[in-house]
Motif scaffolding. Structure first.
Motif, mmCIF file in Angstrom:
data_model
loop_
_atom_site.group_PDB
_atom_site.id
_atom_site.type_symbol
_atom_site.label_atom_id
_atom_site.label_comp_id
_atom_site.label_asym_id
_atom_site.label_seq_id
_atom_site.Cartn_x
_atom_site.Cartn_y
_atom_site.Cartn_z
ATOM 1 N N THR A 1 0.975 -1.163 0.095
ATOM 2 C CA THR A 1 0.098 -0.094 -0.049
ATOM 3 C C THR A 1 0.724 1.368 0.038
ATOM 4 O O THR A 1 1.488 1.245 -0.025
ATOM 5 N N SER A 2 0.010 2.598 0.260
ATOM 6 C CA SER A 2 1.396 3.637 0.099
ATOM 7 C C SER A 2 -0.171 4.856 0.836
ATOM 8 O O SER A 2 -0.784 4.726 1.089
ATOM 9 N N TRP B 1 -2.831 6.399 -1.464
ATOM 10 C CA TRP B 1 -3.548 5.525 -1.669
ATOM 11 C C TRP B 1 -4.142 5.648 -0.468
ATOM 12 O O TRP B 1 -5.362 5.822 -0.595
ATOM 13 N N ARG C 1 -4.611 -5.464 3.585
ATOM 14 C CA ARG C 1 -4.457 -4.463 2.657
ATOM 15 C C ARG C 1 -5.816 -3.573 2.490
ATOM 16 O O ARG C 1 -5.956 -2.581 2.481
ATOM 17 N N SER C 2 -6.829 -4.271 1.460
ATOM 18 C CA SER C 2 -8.494 -3.805 1.571
ATOM 19 C C SER C 2 -8.602 -3.361 2.990
ATOM 20 O O SER C 2 -9.441 -2.884 2.975
ATOM 21 N N VAL D 1 -5.976 -1.265 6.974
ATOM 22 C CA VAL D 1 -5.355 0.593 6.335
ATOM 23 C C VAL D 1 -6.661 1.471 7.484
ATOM 24 O O VAL D 1 -6.377 2.050 7.419
ATOM 25 N N GLY E 1 -16.191 -3.548 0.295
ATOM 26 C CA GLY E 1 -16.291 -1.970 0.357
ATOM 27 C C GLY E 1 -17.039 -0.722 -0.237
ATOM 28 O O GLY E 1 -17.529 -0.247 0.027
ATOM 29 N N PHE F 1 -19.868 1.762 0.690
ATOM 30 C CA PHE F 1 -19.445 2.426 0.384
ATOM 31 C C PHE F 1 -20.914 3.438 -0.108
ATOM 32 O O PHE F 1 -21.082 3.922 0.176
ATOM 33 N N ALA G 1 -23.566 3.359 2.622
ATOM 34 C CA ALA G 1 -23.451 4.607 3.530
ATOM 35 C C ALA G 1 -24.268 5.284 3.392
ATOM 36 O O ALA G 1 -25.040 6.146 4.069
ATOM 37 N N ALA H 1 -15.344 6.548 9.179
ATOM 38 C CA ALA H 1 -15.395 5.363 8.136
ATOM 39 C C ALA H 1 -14.865 5.751 7.006
ATOM 40 O O ALA H 1 -13.659 4.882 6.474
ATOM 41 N N ARG I 1 -13.892 10.752 2.171
ATOM 42 C CA ARG I 1 -15.066 10.761 0.659
ATOM 43 C C ARG I 1 -17.182 10.588 1.265
ATOM 44 O O ARG I 1 -17.586 11.042 0.655
ATOM 45 N N ILE I 2 -17.072 9.558 2.050
ATOM 46 C CA ILE I 2 -18.482 9.186 2.418
ATOM 47 C C ILE I 2 -18.681 10.124 3.019
ATOM 48 O O ILE I 2 -20.360 10.822 2.884
ATOM 49 N N MET J 1 -23.058 4.459 10.278
ATOM 50 C CA MET J 1 -23.799 2.987 9.883
ATOM 51 C C MET J 1 -22.431 2.082 9.678
ATOM 52 O O MET J 1 -21.809 2.309 9.572
ATOM 53 N N GLY J 2 -23.150 0.907 9.842
ATOM 54 C CA GLY J 2 -21.899 -0.210 9.916
ATOM 55 C C GLY J 2 -22.742 -1.516 9.441
ATOM 56 O O GLY J 2 -23.410 -1.949 9.573
#
Ligand code: UT7
Length: 309
Positions: A28-29, A32, A150-151, A154, A201, A205, A208, A238, A241-242, A296-297
């Motif tokens: 990852t970075s 990102w 990694r998804s 992070v 994910g 998104f 959510a 979360a 962007r959401i 939301m979860g």
């Protein structure tokens, strides 16, 4: 008599895990993670247990509310990472605080746990079943994160936030709330017993944003206020962007959304009470303000609570 937030407290673990640290653990970075989520670093409870974090946050909230643990009638702990399978973390916390009255239990509503608990506390207060309620959102998600995936690895962090709520004659109240769930979508976000967090994910998104928009609009309408009257929105943290999409859909300027995801990542049930505490300390939430909480979860669960702070 209205429901008033009388004190807040937090505990965040000492160990900081940055995006740069993660670069050496998975493919990852920092770039990102920052652009896709808004997260720069998160706290990891290496030495602290779930109960220890809950106790610290609670003591701070109790001190700030200027009460003694014996004044509390009910303890609600929102968590998906309880200290033990049973008894509840609420009961363990009750004992640690030296309380010998009242009742304690846990709420399992994943990231919506604090919003669910706040609404529940309001019901206990207004039905005369309690006069003072301690709510704690606490998570040690680092224990159920797959550090090779990694998804998901992070995204999450650990921490605790506590809130004391009581009935008061002052101009504070919970004005409207909406709690929802849809169990048919459970497999978008879950962990098996003793398993790691699994998440779809991209699908989550979209759901959510849509779901939080719906309940936020519902409570705004029900309380008879306008979106522009809301002084501060404290959303579950979360993904930034959401939060930005939600701001756009609600027509509430982005500056009125409290964001601290950059420092803590997603701490599930702890994210809103930690953010609430920081918003008050930073002077972003003042007495008399209209504050909107939404989350939301997993569950899926979601909800919104509108309060006059
Ligand atoms: O708290 C409960 C509620 N939680 C949520 O609502 C979470 C909602 N979902 C999200 O926040 C986002 O979907 C994520 C942050 C989880 C993912 O962001 P995304 O923009 O939806 O990315 P994606 O899953 O569509 O993945 C895009 C690409 C993929 O590569 P390819 O297939 O395009 O080549 C992934 O493999 O990014 C890749 N990727 C990564 N790359 C670098 C996934 N994770 C990482 C990573 N580092 N950590």
């Amino acid at each position: 008599m209205g429901t008033r937030i009388a004190g807040t407290g937090i505990y965040v673990p000492k160990t900081v895990l940055t995006n740069f640290d993660l670069e050496s653990m998975v493919d990852t970075s920092d770039e990102w993670i920052t652009t896709r989520t808004g997260i720069k670093e998160r706290r990891i409870a290496k030495e602290e247990s779930v109960l220890e974090m809950a106790v610290e946050a609670s003591r701070n909230a109790i001190e700030e509310a200027n009460i003694s643990p014996q004044d509390i009638d009910a303890v609600i702990v929102a968590t998906l990472t309880p200290e033990k399978r049973f008894p509840s973390t609420g009961c363990l916390l009750q004992a640690e605080l030296g309380m010998d009255k009242g009742f304690a239990f846990d709420v399992s509503a994943a990231c919506s746990g604090f919003v669910y608990s706040l609404d529940l506390a309001d019901s206990l207060l207004k039905s005369g079943k309690a006069e003072m309620v301690l709510i704690v959102g606490v998570e040690k998600l680092s224990e159920i994160v797959d550090w090779e995936d990694r998804s998901t690895c992070v995204l999450f962090g650990d921490g605790a936030g506590a809130v004391v709520v009581k009935l008061s004659e002052e101009d504070s109240d919970l004005l409207a709330s909406s709690l929802r769930s849809d169990g048919s979508l459970w497999d978008l976000l879950y962990a098996e017993k003793c398993g790691y967090i699994k998440m779809k994910g991209r699908e989550l998104f979209k759901v959510a944003v849509r779901n939080m928009e719906e309940v936020c609009k519902e409570v705004i309408n029900r309380a008879g206020v306008r979106p522009e009257d809301i002084d501060l929105v404290i959303p579950h943290q979360a993904n930034v962007r959401i939060i930005n999409s939600l701001a756009e859909r609600l027509g509430i300027p982005g500056e009125r959304f409290f964001i601290n995801i950059d420092r803590y990542g997603n701490t599930s049930a702890a994210s809103i009470p930690i953010a609430l505490h920081e918003a008050i300390k930073e002077g972003k939430l003042k007495r008399g303000d209209l504050v909107l909480f939404t989350a939301m979860g997993g569950g899926l669960t979601w909800g919104a609570v509108l309060m006059r702070f």
